[in-house]
Write an enzyme that holds these catalytic residues in place. Structure first.
Site, PDB file in Angstrom:
ATOM      1  N   HIS A   1       1.041   8.002  -4.500  1.00 41.06           N
ATOM      2  CA  HIS A   1       1.180   7.092  -3.360  1.00 41.06           C
ATOM      3  C   HIS A   1       2.650   6.813  -3.090  1.00 41.06           C
ATOM      4  O   HIS A   1       3.511   6.908  -3.975  1.00 41.06           O
ATOM      5  CB  HIS A   1       0.433   5.783  -3.602  1.00 41.06           C
ATOM      6  CG  HIS A   1       1.149   4.843  -4.544  1.00 41.06           C
ATOM      7  ND1 HIS A   1       2.103   3.943  -4.122  1.00 41.06           N
ATOM      8  CD2 HIS A   1       1.048   4.675  -5.887  1.00 41.06           C
ATOM      9  CE1 HIS A   1       2.545   3.246  -5.151  1.00 41.06           C
ATOM     10  NE2 HIS A   1       1.929   3.682  -6.247  1.00 41.06           N
ATOM     11  N   CYS A   2       2.927   6.493  -1.847  1.00 42.11           N
ATOM     12  CA  CYS A   2       4.220   5.926  -1.456  1.00 42.11           C
ATOM     13  C   CYS A   2       3.885   4.609  -0.773  1.00 42.11           C
ATOM     14  O   CYS A   2       3.244   3.751  -1.361  1.00 42.11           O
ATOM     15  CB  CYS A   2       5.016   6.894  -0.592  1.00 42.11           C
ATOM     16  SG  CYS A   2       4.089   7.670   0.747  1.00 42.11           S
ATOM     17  N   SER A   3       4.300   4.442   0.483  1.00 45.92           N
ATOM     18  CA  SER A   3       3.896   3.245   1.216  1.00 45.92           C
ATOM     19  C   SER A   3       2.642   3.522   2.033  1.00 45.92           C
ATOM     20  O   SER A   3       1.616   2.883   1.870  1.00 45.92           O
ATOM     21  CB  SER A   3       5.032   2.765   2.126  1.00 45.92           C
ATOM     22  OG  SER A   3       4.663   1.581   2.800  1.00 45.92           O
TER      23      SER A   3
END
Length: 747
Positions: free
Chosen positions: A646-648
Site C-alpha cells: 500500500h501507499c496512500s
C-alpha cells in the site's frame, strides 16, 4: 298516631325490641319500655315503632309485639327511633335510639388491568341520597384461601405482590357510619410470567423451529403458548396477544413449535407468550430468517480461447441478496440481479476441467448449488500451428545462420536497427536500452504515447460493492475503487452491512493471477479492517510506500504501535517486536494476536521512506536495493499468504513497486521484459496502477539501471517527465482533519 292494630307502613323496617311495664287496676302512668335495641338493619329498613330521619319526615307505627320493622328507609342514612308503651290511652315515657341503614352495594365492579404480580380494579359509588362519608373495603382471596383486606377512599385499587398466573376472588363493599353494604365479588387472575430463552432451534428454506423455557412458577404444566409470526415485508403491526393485526398465529401446549409453509430467503418476526386462565403474559420476540433456495447452474460456456468461462444460473424462488461464484480456485461475489444473465470468470487455463458452484446468500445464510463441471476449450490446434510455425522459423533461421557463417569473413556484422520481441510488448534484454532511447526522443514522446494507451484500460468494470452507501466512507479517494471481480473480500459479520468490504484488490504476478494485494493506506475508521485483511489472508508481509504525513497532509493513518505497548483493533492485538531503520527504509517485526481464536501471526513490515507522492525517487538505486531486500524475504517466506502493498491510494507507488518486482524476475527468468503489457494487466485488476507518466518512465529507468549493473556497456539516461493530469480525487467524506493522530497509547 295510628291506633293499635293498624296496618304497618310501607317504609323499610328497623327491628326494635322492648319490654313494656303497666298497671292493670287503673289507668296509671305506664312504666317505660326497657332494653330498647336494634336487632337488624338493611339498606332500607330499621325495626322499631317511630323513626325520624334527620332532616326528613317522621313515621309512626303501632304494634302489640315487642319488635317492629320500619321499611322504606333511605340507604346509608341516620334515623332516630322512639318507642313507648300505651294502655288505656295512657303512654309511658319514650325510649329513644339513633341508628343507620346500610349503604347500597358498589356498582360496576370491573377489572382494569392485570400484570404477573398485580390486579387493578375499579367500581362505581353506591347509590344513595348522600354520597359523602363513604369508604370501601377490598378483600382479596387467593392461594390456599389466604385473604387480605385493604381499605381505600377512592373507587379503584391496585392489589400488588400477588403470585403470577393465579386466580383470585376479590370482594368489595362500601362502608358508612360504621355500617357495611353487601359485598360485590369478582373472580380474576394475574398474568403468567413471560417465557424465557426463546431461540431458533433449526431452520430450513420453508420452516423455523422455535424453543423456549416455560415461565417461572408452579403452573408450568398448565400453560398454553401462542406463537405469532409475520415477515418483514408484511409487518406484524400491533403486537396484540388477542390477535388484532396478526398475520399468522398458532397455539400449543409444548415449549417448542415448528412454523411451516414460510417463504424462503425472508426475515420473519416471531412473538411467543404464555396464557393461563385466558390471561396472556408479556411477549418475547425473536427475528429469524429462512434459508434461501439453492440455484440451478444453467450453463458454463468456455470463452477467451479457454482462458475464461461464462457461468449462468437460475434465479431462486424467494429472497436472496448476493451470489458467491466459485470456479476452480477463482472466487467472486456477484450482485443478486445477475442471475439468469451470465457472469464472466477469467484467469483460467485452456483444456482444463473446473468444478463450478454458485452459493445463494441471504442474511448471512448460505446455500450452495449442485456443482457443475466446466470444461475450457482446447487450444491444441492453435498451439500446434504456433509450434509448427516456430519450427519452420527455426529451420529457416538455422539455414540462414549456416549460410552467414560461410560468408562471415566477407560480410560485416550488422547491428539490428529494429527491436526484436518474442511476444508483442515484450522486449529482449539486449534491446531494452534502445527501446528507452527511442521513447525519450521529442521530450519522452514515446513514453507519453504508450502511457496514453493505458489511460482507459480497465474502465467500465463493475464497482458496485465499493459504491454501496455503507462502503463509500471507507474509500480514501473517490476514483480509486476496486473492481467487484478482483476485490479482496473480508469475512462478513452478522447484521453488519458492508462488513466484508475493504478497498483492496488482487494483483497478478509473473506466473499467478493473484500474486499481490494492493490496498489503500488505512483511514482512521478502517485500521481495524486493514488488520482483519492481514489476519484473514494470513499474510506475513506488509509493504508501505508512503509516510503518514506528507507536505502537511495525512496520507495514511499510523496503524502500528509506536513502542512496545500493544494496540488493539477489534479482536486483534498488534505488538511491535522490533524495528530497524536505515536511511531510506525501515523494517519492523510485528505480532498479531487474535483474542477470540487465541492464535498469533508474525508480520514483517517493509516501509520505504524516500518516495514522494505522485513523483519519483531521486535515483533508482535505493529502490532497487529495497526491492532486493523485499524479494529475498518473499522467496524465503513461502508458507504465508500474499504480500500486501500500500501507499496512500494504493495505485501509484504501489503499482510501480509491484511492476518492478515482477519485471525484474521476468528479466532474470526469461531474458525479456514487458513493462507496457504488465501495467496493462495490473490496470485490468485495479484502476490507475502506476498512476503517473513519471512513474511509468521511472519504472523503465529502474529496469535499465538493473541491466546496467550486469552489463556495463549499456549507458542509460535518466529523464524525469511527470504527467500531472493523471491525478486522483480525494474522498472528502472519508478524510477529515485530525489535530492529534496518535492516541495516548501510541496507536
Amino acid at each position: 298516631m295510628a291506633r293499635a292494630g293498624g296496618n304497618p307502613g310501607v317504609w323499610g323496617s328497623l327491628v326494635l325490641l322492648g319490654v313494656c311495664g303497666c298497671t292493670v287496676a287503673r289507668a296509671a302512668a305506664l312504666n317505660p319500655v326497657r332494653t330498647l335495641r336494634v336487632e337488624a338493619q338493611t339498606n332500607s329498613s330499621i325495626n322499631g315503632i317511630r323513626c325520624i330521619r334527620y332532616g326528613g319526615i317522621n313515621e309512626t307505627q303501632n304494634t302489640i309485639d315487642n319488635n317492629v320493622t320500619m321499611g322504606g328507609l333511605d340507604p346509608g342514612s341516620s334515623y332516630e327511633c322512639s318507642v313507648w308503651a300505651e294502655k288505656n290511652g295512657v303512654n309511658s315515657t319514650w325510649d329513644m335510639l339513633n341508628h343507620f341503614t346500610a349503604p347500597n352495594p358498589v356498582m360496576n365492579l370491573s377489572l382494569v388491568t392485570q400484570t404477573n404480580d398485580s390486579i387493578t380494579l375499579s367500581w362505581g359509588t353506591s347509590q344513595g341520597p348522600d354520597f359523602q362519608g363513604y369508604n370501601y373495603s377490598v378483600q382479596c382471596t387467593g392461594n390456599g384461601d389466604r385473604s387480605e383486606t385493604q381499605h381505600v377512599e377512592n373507587t379503584s385499587i391496585t392489589i400488588e405482590k400477588l403470585e403470577a398466573g393465579t386466580v383470585y376472588s376479590v370482594s368489595v363493599w362500601a362502608n358508612k357510619n360504621g355500617v357495611s353494604s353487601f359485598p360485590k365479588t369478582l373472580n380474576t387472575s394475574t398474568a403468567p410470567n413471560e417465557v424465557t430463552h426463546l431461540q431458533n432451534e433449526s431452520l430450513t428454506n420453508s420452516s423455523v423451529t422455535l424453543t423456549w423455557n416455560p415461565p417461572d412458577g408452579p403452573y408450568s404444566h398448565t400453560y398454553t403458548y401462542w406463537v405469532h409470526w409475520a415477515s418483514e415485508e408484511e409487518p406484524q403491526g400491533k403486537q396484540d396477544p388477542v390477535g388484532h393485526g396478526a398475520k399468522s398465529k398458532a397455539k400449543t401446549n409444548e415449549s417448542w413449535y415448528e412454523v411451516t409453509a414460510l417463504r424462503s430467503g425472508t426475515l420473519y418476526n416471531f412473538s411467543v407468550w404464555a396464557e393461563r386462565n385466558h390471561v396472556p403474559s408479556s411477549i418475547q420476540s425473536l427475528q429469524v430468517p429462512t434459508a434461501p433456495v439453492a440455484v440451478n447452474i444453467i450453463s458454463c460456456i468456455s470463452t477467451s480461447g479457454g482462458y475464461g468461462v461464462i457461468l449462468k444460473w437460475s434465479c431462486p424462488s424467494g429472497g436472496y441478496e448476493t451470489f458467491e461464484v466459485e470456479v476452480g480456485r477463482q472466487r467472486s461475489t456477484q450482485d443478486g440481479s445477475l442471475c439468469e444473465k451470465g457472469v464472466s470468470v477469467s484467469d483460467l487455463s485452456p483444456a482444463q476441467s473446473y468444478t463450478a458452484t454458485v452459493t445463494t446468500v441471504f442474511n448471512g445464510l448460505r446455500v450452495q448449488s449442485i456443482s457443475m463441471t466446466c470444461n475450457t476449450e482446447s487450444t491444441g490446434v492453435i498451439a500446434g500451428a504456433i509450434v509448427g510455425t516456430l519450427l519452420l522459423f527455426i529451420l529457416v533461421g538455422l539455414l540462414i545462420f549456416f549460410l552467414k557463417r560461410r560468408r562471415k569473413m566477407r560480410q560485416p556484422k550488422e547491428v539490428p536497427k529494429a527491436l526484436v520481441s518474442s511476444f508483442p510488448g515484450d522486449i529482449l534484454a539486449k534491446d531494452f536500452a534502445e527501446h528507452i532511447k527511442e521513447n525519450e526522443k521529442d521530450s519522452n514522446y514515446g513514453f507519453a504515447e504508450e502511457y496514453q494507451q493505458l489511460a482507459l484500460e480497465g474502465q467500465g468494470q463493475s464497482q458496485m460493492v465499493a459504491l454501496a452507501p455503507e462502503n463509500t466512507s471507507k474509500n480514501r479517494f473517490r476514483n480509486v475503487l476496486p473492481y467487484d471481480w478482483s476485490r479482496v473480500p473480508l469475512k462478513p459479520r452478522h447484521e453488519e452491512p458492508g462488513s466484508d468490504y475493504i478497498n483492496a484488490s488482487f494483483i497478478p504476478g509473473l506466473w499467478s493471477p493473484k500474486e499481490f494485494i494492493a490496498t489503500q493506506g488505512p483511514l482512521p475508521h478502517t485500521v481495524s479492517d486493514f488488520w482483519r485483511l492481514v489476519w484473514e489472508q494470513r499474510s506475513h508481509t506488509v509493504v508501505m510506500l508512503t509516510n503518514c504525513m506528507e507536505s502537511g497532509r495525512v496520507k495514511c493513518e499510523h496503524y502500528w504501535p509506536l513502542d512496545a505497548q500493544p494496540c488493539t483493533h477489534g479482536q486483534l492485538q498488534v505488538t511491535l517486536i522490533s524495528e530497524e531503520v536505515t536511511e531510506n527504509w525501515a523494517v519492523r517485526d510485528l505480532q498479531l494476536f487474535h483474542m477470540e481464536e487465541q492464535q498469533t501471526l508474525s508480520v514483517r513490515q517493509f516501509h520505504y521512506l524516500a518516495w514522494p507522492d505522485h513523483g519519483v525517487p531521486y535515483s533508482p538505486d535505493p529502490l532497487l536495493a529495497f526491492q532486493k531486500v523485499l524479494r529475498q524475504w518473499l522467496d524465503h517466506t513461502m508458507d504465508g499468504g500474499l504480500p500486501i502493498v500500500h501507499c496512500s491510494a494504493g495505485v501509484g507507488r504501489t503499482g510501480t513497486l509491484i511492476a518492478l518486482d515482477v519485471l525484474l524476475r521476468q528479466l532474470e527468468c526469461e531474458g525479456l521484459v514487458g513493462p507496457f503489457n504488465f501495467v496493462k494487466r495490473m490496470r485490468e485488476s485495479r484502476p490507475l496502477m502506476v498512476q503517473t507518466e513519471a512513474q511509468y518512465v521511472f519504472l523503465h529507468q529502474c529496469i535499465l539501471r538493473s541491466l546496467q549493473k550486469s552489463a556495463p556497456d549499456l549507458v542509460p539516461k535518466e529523464p524525469v517527465y511527470e504527467n500531472v493530469a493523471s491525478l486522483i480525487y480525494e474522498n472528502a467524506a472519508a478524510i477529515r482533519a485530525h489535530d492529534s493522530e496518535v492516541s495516548a497509547s501510541g496507536c
